[in-house]
Enzyme design. Structure first.
Site, PDB file in Angstrom:
ATOM      1  N   CYS A   1     -10.904   4.171   0.980  1.00 27.10           N
ATOM      2  CA  CYS A   1     -12.166   4.401   0.299  1.00 27.10           C
ATOM      3  C   CYS A   1     -11.862   5.011  -1.049  1.00 27.10           C
ATOM      4  O   CYS A   1     -10.716   5.084  -1.440  1.00 27.10           O
ATOM      5  CB  CYS A   1     -13.079   5.283   1.121  1.00 27.10           C
TER       6      CYS A   1
ATOM      7  N   ARG B   1      -7.169   6.077   4.153  1.00 28.85           N
ATOM      8  CA  ARG B   1      -7.519   6.980   5.249  1.00 28.85           C
ATOM      9  C   ARG B   1      -7.097   6.372   6.578  1.00 28.85           C
ATOM     10  O   ARG B   1      -7.848   5.653   7.207  1.00 28.85           O
ATOM     11  CB  ARG B   1      -9.021   7.292   5.204  1.00 28.85           C
TER      12      ARG B   1
HETATM   13  C1  UD1 Z   1     -14.074  14.337   7.481  1.00 28.66           C
HETATM   14  C2  UD1 Z   1     -15.373  14.403   6.709  1.00 28.66           C
HETATM   15  C3  UD1 Z   1     -15.106  14.365   5.215  1.00 28.66           C
HETATM   16  C4  UD1 Z   1     -14.118  15.457   4.835  1.00 28.66           C
HETATM   17  C5  UD1 Z   1     -12.874  15.406   5.720  1.00 28.66           C
HETATM   18  C6  UD1 Z   1     -11.940  16.589   5.499  1.00 28.66           C
HETATM   19  C7  UD1 Z   1     -16.947  13.350   8.188  1.00 28.66           C
HETATM   20  C8  UD1 Z   1     -17.785  12.160   8.479  1.00 28.66           C
HETATM   21  N1  UD1 Z   1     -16.197  13.277   7.095  1.00 28.66           N
HETATM   22  O1  UD1 Z   1     -13.466  13.092   7.148  1.00 28.66           O
HETATM   23  O2  UD1 Z   1     -16.334  14.549   4.547  1.00 28.66           O
HETATM   24  O3  UD1 Z   1     -13.719  15.279   3.497  1.00 28.66           O
HETATM   25  O4  UD1 Z   1     -13.249  15.418   7.103  1.00 28.66           O
HETATM   26  O5  UD1 Z   1     -12.591  17.780   5.740  1.00 28.66           O
HETATM   27  O6  UD1 Z   1     -16.991  14.351   8.877  1.00 28.66           O
HETATM   28  N2  UD1 Z   1      -5.464  11.519   8.739  1.00 28.66           N
HETATM   29  C9  UD1 Z   1      -4.347  10.872   9.218  1.00 28.66           C
HETATM   30  N3  UD1 Z   1      -4.472  10.125  10.359  1.00 28.66           N
HETATM   31  C10 UD1 Z   1      -5.635  10.010  11.044  1.00 28.66           C
HETATM   32  C11 UD1 Z   1      -6.771  10.689  10.545  1.00 28.66           C
HETATM   33  C12 UD1 Z   1      -6.660  11.432   9.391  1.00 28.66           C
HETATM   34  O7  UD1 Z   1      -3.268  10.951   8.630  1.00 28.66           O
HETATM   35  O8  UD1 Z   1      -5.666   9.339  12.079  1.00 28.66           O
HETATM   36  C13 UD1 Z   1      -5.355  12.339   7.510  1.00 28.66           C
HETATM   37  C14 UD1 Z   1      -6.265  11.860   6.387  1.00 28.66           C
HETATM   38  O9  UD1 Z   1      -5.660  10.842   5.620  1.00 28.66           O
HETATM   39  C15 UD1 Z   1      -6.458  13.128   5.592  1.00 28.66           C
HETATM   40  C16 UD1 Z   1      -6.437  14.221   6.670  1.00 28.66           C
HETATM   41  O10 UD1 Z   1      -5.827  13.635   7.813  1.00 28.66           O
HETATM   42  O11 UD1 Z   1      -5.373  13.341   4.721  1.00 28.66           O
HETATM   43  C17 UD1 Z   1      -7.793  14.764   7.030  1.00 28.66           C
HETATM   44  O12 UD1 Z   1      -8.653  13.681   7.370  1.00 28.66           O
HETATM   45  P1  UD1 Z   1      -9.854  13.854   8.402  1.00 28.66           P
HETATM   46  O13 UD1 Z   1     -10.040  15.306   8.684  1.00 28.66           O
HETATM   47  O14 UD1 Z   1      -9.647  12.943   9.543  1.00 28.66           O
HETATM   48  O15 UD1 Z   1     -11.071  13.339   7.550  1.00 28.66           O
HETATM   49  P2  UD1 Z   1     -12.306  12.506   8.059  1.00 28.66           P
HETATM   50  O16 UD1 Z   1     -12.612  12.858   9.474  1.00 28.66           O
HETATM   51  O17 UD1 Z   1     -12.125  11.088   7.694  1.00 28.66           O
END
Ligand code: UD1
Length: 430
Positions: free
Chosen positions: A117, A122
């Site tokens: 995005c 992500r």
């Molecule tokens: C949620 C929020 C978003 C916020 C983010 C961080 C919602 C709908 N969205 O997004 O607004 O900016 O939390 O507070 O609640 N990652 C991995 N592998 C995975 C999943 C995540 O490597 O399977 C990484 C991501 O690339 C990122 C980090 O973990 O660097 C945090 O992501 P995550 O907390 O999962 O964000 P979202 O849940 O997508």
């Protein structure tokens, strides 16, 4: 295409009511399909992301009745389809919460693969790792994630990164698995806690949400509930920084001050006065703002979703500030827009080095994503002259009545869709 047109320079003054947390509401809505009984959810924000998720749920056969602007009554007994297609995922990534919810309840789900995005790639590897640990077979085919299981069995799962999305998705599936699941290195965000409280109110057995170890004892089924979503920490924080950037005096009402601690701490470092009471926080910015440094971190650290708002405010602070983005890789795109307004910010990798200026000047800019869009509105409110923010579609994904609430604080901001309307606003406010 609608735009915000803003005549800046007015300090924001007054009180503003904060709505329900979008990110908590998305998880809770998805989880509401996990019972066949009727669920009532209150304090839902009326924003685009929520409305798209509701449509995605209706599409698979969930009945959703809106009894007023912020309340829905949901019944998922009639789900016929376990496939959430790309149309919804494209509009709102969080539709992937239906993966955990449907997998938990029906032991099968198929959801279009969310792509990258505007704030960077992500991955969803931790979601998949969690589902597999619970015994699901997860594969990716034809652009979809397909998860299925004979049965789900509780396990010890260590998250390699702290992720809100995977913690929520795995927590939902595990709530209806057999036996005990322990999620280690879990996200601690208020919306993770809110989802756990919601699931517990439906009969789940989840302990430890809000710490980095969540313990879930699976139950056979979930039942009806009535639940009210927590206030939106990011909406509140956005108004708090808008107060600081415009040298205003704003009270955010209906908030949980504890959820705002990292935001409050930074505003105090910037030289603002912050007064907390039970469910209100008042921010007064009378003197000059001073520089500070900030690094975004998982909760209780400073939220990445507040990074554009603090950067925009620090650009008006005396001295040099450094902002480090440690959650998403590409979250400084909006800096080019701020440069058009006179900001002096240099981005190197995941760091922004900001030399404060005394004032923004109005310009024509466009919102690259939701939170950056809100930050650009803050810049416009603090700027001399007229600012036009394009692509406000993004802002409306997460802020209910943003322009209306800002006008309530004395801001000169309106929505416009034609050059004529912009000129009219200029004449009217000039
Ligand atoms: C949620 C929020 C978003 C916020 C983010 C961080 C919602 C709908 N969205 O997004 O607004 O900016 O939390 O507070 O609640 N990652 C991995 N592998 C995975 C999943 C995540 O490597 O399977 C990484 C991501 O690339 C990122 C980090 O973990 O660097 C945090 O992501 P995550 O907390 O999962 O964000 P979202 O849940 O997508």
């Amino acid at each position: 295409m609608e735009q915000y047109v803003i005549r800046g320079g007015n300090p924001l003054v007054g009180e503003v009511d904060i709505g329900g947390a979008k990110n908590a509401a998305l998880a809770i809505l998805a989880a509401s399909v996990m019972t066949d009984e009727t669920v009532r959810i209150d304090n839902l924000p009326d924003v685009r992301d929520i409305n798209v998720l509701i449509q995605a749920m209706e599409e698979i056969g969930v009945s959703v009745q809106r009894t007023d602007r912020h309340t829905v009554i949901i019944n998922a007994a009639g789900i016929q389809d376990l496939l959430v297609d790309n149309e919804y995922i494209k509009k709102i990534r969080a539709s992937y919460y239906l993966l955990g919810a449907l997998l938990g309840k029906y032991k099968r789900a198929e959801v279009a693969l969310p792509g990258g995005c505007n704030i960077g790639s992500r991955p969803i590897d931790q979601h998949i790792k969690g589902f597999r640990a619970l015994g699901a077979n997860v594969r990716i085919a034809h652009g979809r994630v397909i998860a299925e299981a004979e049965k789900l069995t509780g396990r010890h799962i260590y998250m390699d990164v702290v992720t809100v999305g995977a913690t929520i998705n795995v927590m939902m599936a595990a709530a209806l698995a057999e036996g005990r699941t322990i999620i280690e290195n879990a996200a601690k965000e208020p919306h993770v806690v809110d989802l756990a409280n919601f699931l517990n109110s439906m009969g789940a057995n989840i302990k430890g949400a809000g710490t980095d170890v969540i313990r879930i004892r699976g139950v056979e089924k979930l039942h009806k509930t009535e639940y009210s979503v927590i206030p939106d920490q990011i909406e509140a924080g956005t108004f708090m920084f808008a107060a600081a950037a415009t040298k205003g005096d704003v009270t955010v009402r209906n908030v949980i001050p504890k959820h705002l601690e990292s935001i409050t701490a930074k505003l105090i470092e910037l030289g603002c006065e912050v007064r907390e009471s039970d469910d209100e926080v008042r921010v007064v910015a009378s003197g000059p703002l001073t520089h500070t440094h900030v690094k975004t971190l998982a909760y209780p650290g400073f939220p990445t979703d507040m990074q554009p708002q603090i950067t925009t405010t620090l650009a008006l602070s005396e001295g040099t500030s450094i902002v480090t983005e440690s959650i998403f890789e590409n979250r400084f795109k909006y800096v080019d827009e701020l440069a058009k307004m006179g900001a002096n910010i240099k981005v190197e990798g995941n760091t922004a080095i900001i030399d404060g200026i005394s004032r923004y000047t109005g310009a024509r800019i466009s919102a690259p994503d939701l939170r950056a869009g809100a930050a650009l509105v803050i810049a416009g409110l603090a700027a001399e002259g007229i600012t036009v923010v394009d692509d406000i579609y993004y802002v409306e994904r997460g802020y209910e009545d943003f322009d209306v609430k800002l006008r309530g604080l004395g801001a000169m901001i309106e929505k416009a869709s034609t050059e004529k309307e912009i000129q009219k606003f200029q004449l009217k406010t000039g």
